[in-house]
Write a protein that holds these residues in place. Sequence first.
Motif, PDB file in Angstrom:
ATOM      1  N   SER A  26       0.844  -1.299  -0.066  1.00 54.81           N
ATOM      2  CA  SER A  26      -0.027  -0.165   0.089  1.00 54.81           C
ATOM      3  C   SER A  26       0.844   1.126  -0.058  1.00 54.81           C
ATOM      4  CB  SER A  26      -0.873   0.144   1.232  1.00 54.81           C
ATOM      5  OG  SER A  26      -1.573  -1.196   1.386  1.00 54.81           O
ATOM      6  N   SER A  27       0.813   1.853  -1.157  1.00 61.58           N
ATOM      7  CA  SER A  27       1.708   3.076  -1.185  1.00 61.58           C
ATOM      8  C   SER A  27       1.481   4.093  -2.370  1.00 61.58           C
ATOM      9  CB  SER A  27       3.277   2.610  -1.818  1.00 61.58           C
ATOM     10  OG  SER A  27       4.215   2.231  -0.781  1.00 61.58           O
ATOM     11  N   ARG A  76       4.403   4.749   2.605  1.00 60.18           N
ATOM     12  CA  ARG A  76       3.973   3.243   2.490  1.00 60.18           C
ATOM     13  C   ARG A  76       3.253   2.805   3.643  1.00 60.18           C
ATOM     14  NH1 ARG A  76       7.911   1.264   6.638  1.00 60.18           N
ATOM     15  NH2 ARG A  76       8.852   3.413   7.123  1.00 60.18           N
ATOM     16  N   THR A  77       2.722   1.475   3.786  1.00 60.68           N
ATOM     17  CA  THR A  77       2.317   1.172   5.042  1.00 60.68           C
ATOM     18  C   THR A  77       3.178   0.852   6.243  1.00 60.68           C
ATOM     19  OG1 THR A  77       0.940  -0.613   6.224  1.00 60.68           O
ATOM     20  CG2 THR A  77       1.920  -1.159   4.252  1.00 60.68           C
ATOM     21  N   ARG A  78       2.978   1.250   7.383  1.00 58.01           N
ATOM     22  CA  ARG A  78       4.047   0.968   8.481  1.00 58.01           C
ATOM     23  C   ARG A  78       3.823  -0.284   8.778  1.00 58.01           C
ATOM     24  NH1 ARG A  78       5.605   5.833  11.963  1.00 58.01           N
ATOM     25  NH2 ARG A  78       5.964   7.294  10.053  1.00 58.01           N
ATOM     26  N   ALA A 119      -0.610  -4.458   4.659  1.00 55.88           N
ATOM     27  CA  ALA A 119      -1.182  -3.906   3.487  1.00 55.88           C
ATOM     28  C   ALA A 119      -2.670  -3.744   3.320  1.00 55.88           C
ATOM     29  CB  ALA A 119      -0.836  -4.613   2.207  1.00 55.88           C
ATOM     30  N   ASP A 128       2.207   8.174   5.898  1.00 61.04           N
ATOM     31  CA  ASP A 128       2.249   6.830   5.755  1.00 61.04           C
ATOM     32  C   ASP A 128       0.880   6.045   6.236  1.00 61.04           C
ATOM     33  OD1 ASP A 128       4.835   6.606   5.040  1.00 61.04           O
ATOM     34  OD2 ASP A 128       5.449   6.062   6.950  1.00 61.04           O
ATOM     35  N   PHE A 129       0.466   4.837   5.595  1.00 61.15           N
ATOM     36  CA  PHE A 129      -0.595   4.201   6.030  1.00 61.15           C
ATOM     37  C   PHE A 129      -0.440   3.279   7.259  1.00 61.15           C
ATOM     38  CE2 PHE A 129      -1.345   4.343   1.287  1.00 61.15           C
ATOM     39  CZ  PHE A 129      -2.360   5.414   1.151  1.00 61.15           C
ATOM     40  N   SER A 130      -1.437   3.243   8.033  1.00 63.31           N
ATOM     41  CA  SER A 130      -1.132   2.026   8.867  1.00 63.31           C
ATOM     42  C   SER A 130      -2.539   1.135   9.124  1.00 63.31           C
ATOM     43  CB  SER A 130      -1.179   2.501  10.369  1.00 63.31           C
ATOM     44  OG  SER A 130      -1.321   1.580  11.329  1.00 63.31           O
ATOM     45  N   PHE A 131      -2.852  -0.073   8.680  1.00 62.05           N
ATOM     46  CA  PHE A 131      -3.850  -0.846   8.677  1.00 62.05           C
ATOM     47  C   PHE A 131      -4.160  -1.874   9.926  1.00 62.05           C
ATOM     48  CE2 PHE A 131      -3.490   0.662   4.258  1.00 62.05           C
ATOM     49  CZ  PHE A 131      -4.724   1.461   4.106  1.00 62.05           C
TER      50      PHE A 131
END
Length: 352
Positions: free
Chosen positions: A144-145, A162-164, A167, A214-217
């Motif tokens: 996921s970027s 990006r995701t930490r 994804a 950044d994403f974090s899911f």
Amino acid sequence: MRLLGIETSCDETSVAMIDERGRVLANLIASQIERHRPFGGVVPEIASREHLAHLMPLIEEALAAAGLERKGIDAIAVTVGPGLIGALLVGVAAAQGLAWGLDVPMIPVNHLEGHIVSPWLQLEGDALPLPPRFLSLVVSGGHSSIYEVLDGDPPEARMINRTRDDAAGEVFDKVAKFVGLPYPGGPNVERVARDGDDARFPFQLAQFKDETLDFSFSGLKASAIRLARQEKLAGRGEEGGAALADFCASFQRAIGDQILDRLERLYRQLRAESRVPAELGLAGGVAANGMLRRRVSAWCEERGITPRLPEKRFCTDNAAMIAFAGLRLRGGKSAADPRRQKAASRMAVGAV
Ligand code: KG4
Ligand code: ZN
């Protein structure tokens, strides 16, 4: 020019033929989903064996579908990473053997660069021209970027965020598995969510203290699993009924909320620098999601950006996008010594 594409990085064996205008002459995908389903996810050893069994026959089928013989192949583009190492090696070894036997160039391609260019491919006819500068949001099972792609020879893709942790697709798959929906989770969550109320279970937006985009899911995944347990949805599958539909709709909306939050913050930064690009591509398996497609399109249009959404068959892993990236991002350039080309499970964009 006829370019053969080979993709074996995960659980889809795919072979494509495209021409120098990016026209897709054949794009065949042998999905292994049924083989992995009993395990609720991809089993690397099974993936390698399946690629081995299907790749060579699929190459013959793709040639037949494009009305060509082997000697009609002018170059071979192959995914060299990132992905499952055993799976990648099957594709790379086949490409090396063919390139050697036919005496044609072998173009190494980064799987993510394939996703990045996929929205510009057309089902029929020439691919659309890649704009000199564009944004690309890649949301798949492994990544996921957001990237900014800049004009150049070759064009340069710069990672913006990006995701930490997990994804987006991975979280769809894990949450779906927890509530007893079949693998792959994304399309099943989307199907069940159709009848649901997406406002029933509000999720918190993942935020960091710093200014990062950044994403974090993983927090969303943990909250969803906790909620599913509370609502007695764990492992019940379709029996979850209306509560499951509301749960899936709310969870899916939360994924969209975070993606739109990051896009909006990026847009504000770019606008302040007068650098808003004309086009944005949405790519990767999660780009098949109708909610995300609608929201990203509407968001782009409100800001004067042209949204590029890939055809559904070019969202999930396919070799047409690999051949197209070989052509447009790698300029058809061969590896210096194809016999020494390595595959790598981890690989940054631009590092082929
Ligand atoms: O790009 P892809 O085929 O493989 C990777 O490179 O990871 O993406 C597969 C991912 C899976 O996690 C799958 O659940 C997700 O894409 N996916 C979806 C949808 N279709 C596939 N997620 C949400 N909604 C969908 N309709
Ligand atoms: Zn992929």
